[in-house]
Design a protein around this motif. Structure first.
Motif, PDB file in Angstrom:
ATOM      1  N   PHE A 177       0.839  -1.184   0.000  1.00 47.18           N
ATOM      2  CA  PHE A 177       0.000   0.000   0.000  1.00 47.18           C
ATOM      3  C   PHE A 177       0.879   1.241   0.000  1.00 47.18           C
ATOM      4  O   PHE A 177       1.985   1.235   0.545  1.00 47.18           O
ATOM      5  CB  PHE A 177      -0.884   0.050   1.255  1.00 47.18           C
ATOM      6  N   TYR A 223       0.328   5.031   1.484  1.00 48.32           N
ATOM      7  CA  TYR A 223      -0.502   5.930   2.272  1.00 48.32           C
ATOM      8  C   TYR A 223       0.043   7.340   2.125  1.00 48.32           C
ATOM      9  O   TYR A 223       1.241   7.546   1.928  1.00 48.32           O
ATOM     10  CB  TYR A 223      -0.470   5.548   3.760  1.00 48.32           C
ATOM     11  N   GLN A 253       0.172  11.061   4.144  1.00 48.87           N
ATOM     12  CA  GLN A 253      -0.053  11.701   5.437  1.00 48.87           C
ATOM     13  C   GLN A 253       0.246  13.188   5.327  1.00 48.87           C
ATOM     14  O   GLN A 253       1.390  13.575   5.053  1.00 48.87           O
ATOM     15  CB  GLN A 253       0.788  11.072   6.548  1.00 48.87           C
ATOM     16  N   ARG A 257       0.309  16.887  10.451  1.00 47.91           N
ATOM     17  CA  ARG A 257      -0.562  16.885  11.618  1.00 47.91           C
ATOM     18  C   ARG A 257      -1.908  16.205  11.347  1.00 47.91           C
ATOM     19  O   ARG A 257      -2.918  16.514  11.999  1.00 47.91           O
ATOM     20  CB  ARG A 257      -0.765  18.305  12.144  1.00 47.91           C
ATOM     21  N   LYS A 258      -1.907  15.284  10.398  1.00 48.85           N
ATOM     22  CA  LYS A 258      -3.119  14.524  10.091  1.00 48.85           C
ATOM     23  C   LYS A 258      -2.831  13.031  10.156  1.00 48.85           C
ATOM     24  O   LYS A 258      -1.680  12.615  10.297  1.00 48.85           O
ATOM     25  CB  LYS A 258      -3.620  14.872   8.684  1.00 48.85           C
ATOM     26  N   GLU A 259      -3.884  12.233  10.016  1.00 49.07           N
ATOM     27  CA  GLU A 259      -3.714  10.792  10.043  1.00 49.07           C
ATOM     28  C   GLU A 259      -3.302  10.265   8.665  1.00 49.07           C
ATOM     29  O   GLU A 259      -3.594  10.884   7.643  1.00 49.07           O
ATOM     30  CB  GLU A 259      -5.014  10.111  10.499  1.00 49.07           C
ATOM     31  N   PRO A 260      -2.633   9.105   8.617  1.00 51.58           N
ATOM     32  CA  PRO A 260      -2.338   8.485   7.319  1.00 51.58           C
ATOM     33  C   PRO A 260      -3.641   8.067   6.623  1.00 51.58           C
ATOM     34  O   PRO A 260      -4.565   7.566   7.259  1.00 51.58           O
ATOM     35  CB  PRO A 260      -1.520   7.247   7.690  1.00 51.58           C
ATOM     36  N   LEU A 286      -5.161   6.004   3.042  1.00 51.04           N
ATOM     37  CA  LEU A 286      -4.808   5.126   1.946  1.00 51.04           C
ATOM     38  C   LEU A 286      -4.839   5.887   0.630  1.00 51.04           C
ATOM     39  O   LEU A 286      -5.823   6.545   0.295  1.00 51.04           O
ATOM     40  CB  LEU A 286      -5.781   3.947   1.875  1.00 51.04           C
ATOM     41  N   SER A 324      -3.567   0.798  -3.396  1.00 56.29           N
ATOM     42  CA  SER A 324      -3.203  -0.576  -3.075  1.00 56.29           C
ATOM     43  C   SER A 324      -2.497  -1.166  -4.292  1.00 56.29           C
ATOM     44  O   SER A 324      -2.837  -0.839  -5.433  1.00 56.29           O
ATOM     45  CB  SER A 324      -4.448  -1.402  -2.767  1.00 56.29           C
ATOM     46  N   LEU A 372       3.861   7.284   2.616  1.00 55.23           N
ATOM     47  CA  LEU A 372       4.310   6.135   3.394  1.00 55.23           C
ATOM     48  C   LEU A 372       4.153   4.853   2.581  1.00 55.23           C
ATOM     49  O   LEU A 372       3.062   4.550   2.087  1.00 55.23           O
ATOM     50  CB  LEU A 372       3.495   6.013   4.681  1.00 55.23           C
ATOM     51  N   PRO A 386       2.536  -5.521   4.296  1.00 53.65           N
ATOM     52  CA  PRO A 386       2.016  -6.416   5.331  1.00 53.65           C
ATOM     53  C   PRO A 386       3.144  -7.251   5.908  1.00 53.65           C
ATOM     54  O   PRO A 386       4.022  -7.723   5.185  1.00 53.65           O
ATOM     55  CB  PRO A 386       1.010  -7.290   4.582  1.00 53.65           C
ATOM     56  N   LEU A 407       0.698  -4.401   9.589  1.00 53.45           N
ATOM     57  CA  LEU A 407       1.386  -3.674   8.530  1.00 53.45           C
ATOM     58  C   LEU A 407       2.697  -3.087   9.036  1.00 53.45           C
ATOM     59  O   LEU A 407       2.800  -2.682  10.186  1.00 53.45           O
ATOM     60  CB  LEU A 407       0.508  -2.544   7.994  1.00 53.45           C
ATOM     61  N   PHE A 446       5.132  -0.006   8.333  1.00 47.88           N
ATOM     62  CA  PHE A 446       5.157   1.299   7.697  1.00 47.88           C
ATOM     63  C   PHE A 446       6.594   1.770   7.513  1.00 47.88           C
ATOM     64  O   PHE A 446       7.409   1.690   8.431  1.00 47.88           O
ATOM     65  CB  PHE A 446       4.415   2.335   8.544  1.00 47.88           C
ATOM     66  N   GLN A 493       9.346   4.890   6.862  1.00 49.41           N
ATOM     67  CA  GLN A 493       9.487   6.178   7.551  1.00 49.41           C
ATOM     68  C   GLN A 493       8.828   7.319   6.778  1.00 49.41           C
ATOM     69  O   GLN A 493       8.597   8.383   7.333  1.00 49.41           O
ATOM     70  CB  GLN A 493      10.961   6.500   7.765  1.00 49.41           C
TER      71      GLN A 493
END
Lengths: 115, 113
Positions: free
Chosen positions: B34, B36, B38, B41-44, B46, B49, B87, B91, B101, B103, B105
């Protein structure tokens, strides 16, 4: 549809205090993950659950950290006692339990500052 | 060798440029991947895929090279809004289908006007 919901969004507390972070996964998702993110270490998996059962807690840094999932719609991550080095963004994520590799969906995170 | 390795950047590119990121992974048994995104200051979230040799979605193309164990992400016609950290996610092969998963860096992209 509601995504993963985390609370609080921000937490500032003094070292030694107990901190409780909360997470509500997406309805129907069988897996729940807790992550911690810092500039130095990136995104680290702390623990994950499948059907409310902890599967792998090898990422939990030490005994001060504990996590529970009493039901399919709620999980907590607790730090007691907290230390300044616990300051980080804590994310909760969930994913369905379907066959095959599925991506995870993240909550907004909790920004934790321990003074 | 790290399980997932990315060039952290930052990549500074002008609007309209094409930029590519590479990601290497250590375990040849990994089956799907995957990317991702980001924001600061936010969430990762998707982005894409990758289950076979590659995937394309508009300006974004992900390619998988199993022999060399790397995944790439190509962004064409960069927009200011593409500025973010990307990112690479693999898996954990030891976890079967449990969804654990790994991740990377992250690679930081800054698109300039």
């Amino acid at each position: 549809d509601a995504g993963v919901i985390q609370s609080p969004r921000h937490e500032v507390t003094e070292m030694g205090q107990e901190v409780t972070l909360r997470c509500k996964p997406i309805s129907g998702h069988d897996y729940l993950f807790w992550y911690r993110q810092t500039m130095m270490r990136g995104l680290e998996l702390l623990i994950y659950f499948n059907n409310n059962v902890p599967i792998d807690d090898s990422g939990m840094p030490e005994d001060r950290f504990s996590a529970k999932m009493p039901n399919a719609s709620f999980s907590t991550l607790k730090i007691q006692p907290s230390e300044p080095r616990d300051s980080a963004v804590y994310f909760c994520a969930s994913r369905p339990g379907t066959v095959g590799y599925q991506p995870q969906h993240f909550g907004d995170g909790t920004r934790l500052s321990i003074l | 060798r790290k399980e997932v390795e990315q060039d952290p950047g930052p990549f500074n590119v002008p609007e309209g440029a094409t930029v590519a990121f590479n990601c290497t992974y250590s375990n040849s048994a990994s089956q799907s991947f995957f990317w991702y995104r980001q924001d600061c200051r936010k969430e990762p979230k998707l982005l894409m895929s990758v289950y076979s040799s590659g995937n394309e979605d508009g300006r974004f193309t992900a390619q998988l090279n199993r022999a060399s164990q790397y995944i790439s992400l190509l962004i064409r016609d960069s927009k200011l809004s593409d500025s973010a950290t990307y990112l690479c996610v693999v898996p954990s092969p030891l976890s079967g289908n449990t969804g654990k998963l790994i991740f990377g860096q992250g690679t930081t992209l800054q698109v300039k006007p």
